[in-house]
Design an enzyme around this catalytic site. Sequence first.
Site, PDB file in Angstrom:
ATOM      1  N   ASN A 115       2.311  -8.331   1.734  1.00 28.22           N
ATOM      2  CA  ASN A 115       1.047  -8.446   0.842  1.00 28.22           C
ATOM      3  C   ASN A 115       1.698  -8.811  -0.506  1.00 28.22           C
ATOM      4  OD1 ASN A 115       0.414  -6.637  -1.596  1.00 28.22           O
ATOM      5  ND2 ASN A 115       1.609  -5.325  -0.036  1.00 28.22           N
ATOM      6  N   ASN A 181       5.204  -7.836  -6.809  1.00 24.65           N
ATOM      7  CA  ASN A 181       4.016  -8.869  -6.909  1.00 24.65           C
ATOM      8  C   ASN A 181       3.497  -9.105  -8.466  1.00 24.65           C
ATOM      9  OD1 ASN A 181       3.990  -9.565  -3.846  1.00 24.65           O
ATOM     10  ND2 ASN A 181       2.829  -7.537  -3.870  1.00 24.65           N
ATOM     11  N   LYS A 217       7.537   5.715  -8.448  1.00 24.92           N
ATOM     12  CA  LYS A 217       7.630   5.187  -7.176  1.00 24.92           C
ATOM     13  C   LYS A 217       8.698   4.067  -7.307  1.00 24.92           C
ATOM     14  CE  LYS A 217       4.698   3.247  -3.303  1.00 24.92           C
ATOM     15  NZ  LYS A 217       3.497   3.159  -3.032  1.00 24.92           N
TER      16      LYS A 217
HETATM   17  C1  LIG Z   1      -2.281  -4.200   0.980  1.00 23.53           C
HETATM   18  C2  LIG Z   1      -1.294  -3.222   0.434  1.00 23.53           C
HETATM   19  C3  LIG Z   1      -1.398  -2.996  -1.036  1.00 23.53           C
HETATM   20  C4  LIG Z   1      -0.716  -2.197  -1.522  1.00 23.53           C
HETATM   21  N1  LIG Z   1      -0.955  -1.748  -3.110  1.00 23.53           N
HETATM   22  C5  LIG Z   1       0.117  -0.934  -3.632  1.00 23.53           C
HETATM   23  C6  LIG Z   1      -0.066  -0.510  -4.997  1.00 23.53           C
HETATM   24  O1  LIG Z   1      -1.203  -0.933  -5.780  1.00 23.53           O
HETATM   25  N2  LIG Z   1       0.658   0.598  -5.397  1.00 23.53           N
HETATM   26  C7  LIG Z   1       1.790   0.752  -4.850  1.00 23.53           C
HETATM   27  O2  LIG Z   1       2.376   1.642  -5.160  1.00 23.53           O
HETATM   28  N3  LIG Z   1       1.891   0.674  -3.525  1.00 23.53           N
HETATM   29  C8  LIG Z   1       1.215  -0.343  -2.904  1.00 23.53           C
HETATM   30  N4  LIG Z   1       1.281  -0.509  -1.467  1.00 23.53           N
HETATM   31  C9  LIG Z   1       2.402   0.132  -0.766  1.00 23.53           C
HETATM   32  C10 LIG Z   1       2.035   1.261  -0.259  1.00 23.53           C
HETATM   33  O3  LIG Z   1       1.635   2.409  -0.811  1.00 23.53           O
HETATM   34  C11 LIG Z   1       3.211   1.762   0.766  1.00 23.53           C
HETATM   35  O4  LIG Z   1       4.224   2.310  -0.275  1.00 23.53           O
HETATM   36  C12 LIG Z   1       3.850   1.136   1.616  1.00 23.53           C
HETATM   37  O5  LIG Z   1       3.036   0.017   2.231  1.00 23.53           O
HETATM   38  C13 LIG Z   1       4.733   1.481   2.784  1.00 23.53           C
HETATM   39  O6  LIG Z   1       4.158   2.433   3.309  1.00 23.53           O
HETATM   40  P1  LIG Z   1       3.339   1.861   4.950  1.00 23.53           P
HETATM   41  O7  LIG Z   1       4.675   1.500   5.612  1.00 23.53           O
HETATM   42  O8  LIG Z   1       2.795   3.091   5.641  1.00 23.53           O
HETATM   43  O9  LIG Z   1       2.484   0.890   4.689  1.00 23.53           O
HETATM   44  C14 LIG Z   1       0.341  -1.399  -1.013  1.00 23.53           C
HETATM   45  C15 LIG Z   1       0.862  -1.657   0.451  1.00 23.53           C
HETATM   46  C16 LIG Z   1      -0.068  -2.566   1.101  1.00 23.53           C
HETATM   47  C17 LIG Z   1      -0.143  -2.898   2.576  1.00 23.53           C
END
Ligand SMILES: Cc1cc2nc3c(=O)[nH]c(=O)nc-3n(C[C@H](O)[C@H](O)[C@H](O)COP(=O)(O)O)c2cc1C
Length: 355
Positions: A115, A181, A217
């Site tokens: 993303n 991003n 984070k």
């Molecule tokens: C579409 C999308 C949007 C995300 N937006 C944020 C965000 O706004 N802030 C943030 O700290 N992490 C964001 N993340 C990261 C997730 O919170 C998470 O830390 C990361 O995806 C790893 O976990 P996963 O492998 O279970 O997805 C986003 C992830 C995705 C896929």
Amino acid sequence: MYKLIKPLLFQFDPEKAHGMTIDALKTIQKYPKLLPVIKQLFHYENDLLNQDIKGITFSNPIGLAAGFDKSCEVPKALEKAGFGSIELGGITPKPQPGNPKPRVYRLVEDHALINRMGFNNLGMNKALSNLRKYSYQIPVGLNIGVNKATPYASRYEDYIKVIDTFKNDVSFFTVNISSPNTENLQSFHDKDEFSQLCEAIQAYKDRANLNVPIFIKLTSDLSLDGLQRMLSPITQTFDGIILANTTQKREGLHSYNREESGGLSGKPLFERNLELISYAYQQTSGQFLIIGTGGIFNAEDAIKMMRHGASLVQVYSALVFEGPGLTQKLNKQLVRYLQSNGYNNVKDIIGLDVK
Ligand SMILES: Cc1cc2nc3c(=O)[nH]c(=O)nc-3n(C[C@H](O)[C@H](O)[C@H](O)COP(=O)(O)O)c2cc1C
């Protein structure tokens, strides 16, 4: 059920499919009689999963990671979906549209997503009014980002504005310096920038007498040396650390769209984030709160992350691939594991695999 819906949802662009999911959750929120039905379907309770952390009760360790509900539009529906906590946001002080679409990709062969949303959200005031429509029975946290238009030198003030606005309404904050991003956001990982951020947050905490925990984070792309350098200021300023956000690396991927720019999440993150978690646990002698995220798809993954030092874990990408039944499945299997190995509480497994 999700096995039937998934092929249909996967016909749509990922952000469109996500929007349809949010709309469905909005409909559920509108009809309060539906909320117990959702709870019945997805919730699972067992005392073995209960933990008190930083004065907050987590009824299970499986949290929703940030980014799913960017503007606090469906927290009441999410509360019933079986999570032990939900992290809303990322929120910025002002509303902003984020990057041009398309900006989310499914890497089906790799069980991953890319993303480059760019903190699209309705801004802190609208998000707060959304959040205040309901009261909550599980911990609700808020993830904070920086507006694209904020001048470089005053970026840290964006975090403080959002904390000040939500300080009476959430259980915890996450200062997100790890999104790839927003240009230069990750430079907060650099020594001087990070010191300035820590000083500003500490000064705010003292001034406002804040009693809501603040987590930080970090990026998955941080070296162990980089993490080592940040740990001392982190433990002095923050109440916990989330390891870790997405990666910009693309090694070992197979999906045709693997070279899209943005943050990669899902299965390929797991081993790397595990390494960061166990290193942080070891370096802080197990005395500092770690929340694990990145590539958790099943109970074995969640257990492994906890045994490597995470007190709580968060999921996002697996929900896209496995559906909303995931939380209940993880929690049930976690309880089965604890019972069959004679543990009295999930906290008994934290850090067991760290030497
Ligand atoms: C579409 C999308 C949007 C995300 N937006 C944020 C965000 O706004 N802030 C943030 O700290 N992490 C964001 N993340 C990261 C997730 O919170 C998470 O830390 C990361 O995806 C790893 O976990 P996963 O492998 O279970 O997805 C986003 C992830 C995705 C896929």
